[in-house]
Design a protein around this motif. Structure first.
Motif: not given
Length: 358
Positions: A188-199
């Motif tokens: 599972l991959v998530t950068g939070g509610s607004q995403g994360a470019r690096r991830i």
């Protein structure tokens, strides 16, 4: 009893507010929420069935610049608007969860002599809650060692569907829900509610290596245009969503998560015993790394600097970890006993006690 809950902007403020509101509502409390037009609360709070009142946002700049000089006039307008709402709602107690909208709520509570409860979500308190903690003795923290005046450790309120989640019991249902294979290792991959470019870019760049190892991916990207993958023909599923509203099922589907380490995420993955690779946000006051430290130190997660997160790191670290079942089991056990699952009830009790003592 009438309660005004102030919080919004990001999921870090809105999620614990909603979890606490659910407990208060069960006890017959009349709830009004205070937010701004810019945050997630505009959608999430009405969807949960609670009244939402909006005031203009007053961002507090972290640096000395022209915006700082404009804060007092902006704040006065927002405090006035908040005072009008408070006079109309007539709450017995106000509870703030930090962020822009809490500052005017704290100031109005002090002026109107209304009992105030402050909840701090992060290991390092923010400016708003440092102010609020000066006005009340009812201060709740999510972590035991948060340096906040009058702080009492109650934990971070999380949604009931997550705090009561049995990952193994609903795994098959969860993987079917997302169109995943029932038996493959799942990342599972998530950068939070607004995403994360690096991830997004690091994991997407390792898509072929993950697929070659038989690993399927459920990726909540925030911005799907940042996830360009080159899948193997007939390889494992790589499911991309901009946002996942059933995070309980996402946690149940996964064997490992790569994520930011906001307080809400850290608490949720620890509560459900999901092993994690935490990638703290590289700016701010360092609170995200501190949020993750208890889980990492206990052996329930890894900590990787944002700048060090690359596709090569995913290939060298994530691939062998997610296929090492004994290690995943040990990480799950280490994480699951660290956090309180009843923080929603504890905070609700603090709020009602403060209001009853008025």
């Amino acid at each position: 009893m009438r309660v005004l809950l102030a919080g919004g902007g990001t999921a870090g403020h809105t999620s614990p507010l909603l979890a606490t509101a659910a407990v208060l509502a069960e006890d017959g409390v009349d709830i009004t929420c205070l937010g701004t037009p810019r945050g997630l609360e505009v959608t999430l709070i009405p969807a949960a069935g609670h009244r939402l009142e909006l005031v203009p946002p007053v961002p507090l700049p972290r640096r000395l610049n022209g915006d700082l000089a404009r804060v007092p006039s902006r704040l006065r307008a927002t405090v006035k608007a908040t005072g009008e709402i408070v006079d109309r709602v007539r709450p017995d107690v106000i509870c703030g969860f930090g962020g822009y909208v809490s500052v005017p709520a704290y100031l109005v509570a002090r002026r109107r002599k209304i009992p105030l409860v402050v909840h701090e979500g992060n290991a390092v308190p923010g400016i708003a809650n440092k102010l609020g903690a000066r006005f009340t003795e009812h201060v709740a923290t999510s972590f035991p060692d948060t340096p906040l005046r009058h702080g009492q450790y109650v934990g971070l309120p999380i949604r009931r569907e997550i705090s009561s989640l049995d990952r193994l019991a609903v795994r098959a249902e969860a993987r079917q829900h997302f169109g995943l294979d029932p038996d493959r290792p799942t990342l599972l991959v998530t950068g939070g509610s607004q995403g994360a470019r690096r991830i997004n870019q690091a994991v997407a760049g390792a898509a072929r290596d993950l697929a070659a190892a038989g690993i399927q991916v459920l990726h909540a990207a925030g911005r799907v245009d940042e996830v360009a993958i080159d899948p193997l023909p007939d390889g494992p599923p790589y499911v991309i969503r901009s946002f996942i509203d059933r995070m309980d099922l996402a946690y149940a589907a996964a064997d490992l998560i790569v994520c930011r380490s906001g307080a809400n995420t850290v608490t949720e993955v620890a509560a459900v015993g999901l092993p994690a690779a935490f990638v703290p946000l590289p700016h701010g006051n360092g609170e995200q790394a501190l949020n993750a430290h208890p889980v990492v130190q206990a052996g329930g997660g890894l900590l990787i600097d944002d700048a060090a997160l690359t596709s090569t790191w995913v290939d060298n670290v994530v691939v062998p970890l997610i296929t090492d079942l004994p290690r995943l089991d040990a990480m799950s056990s280490a994480a699951s006993d660290l956090v309180r699952r009843d923080a929603d009830q504890r905070l609700a009790e603090m709020i009602m006690a403060a209001g009853a003592a008025r």
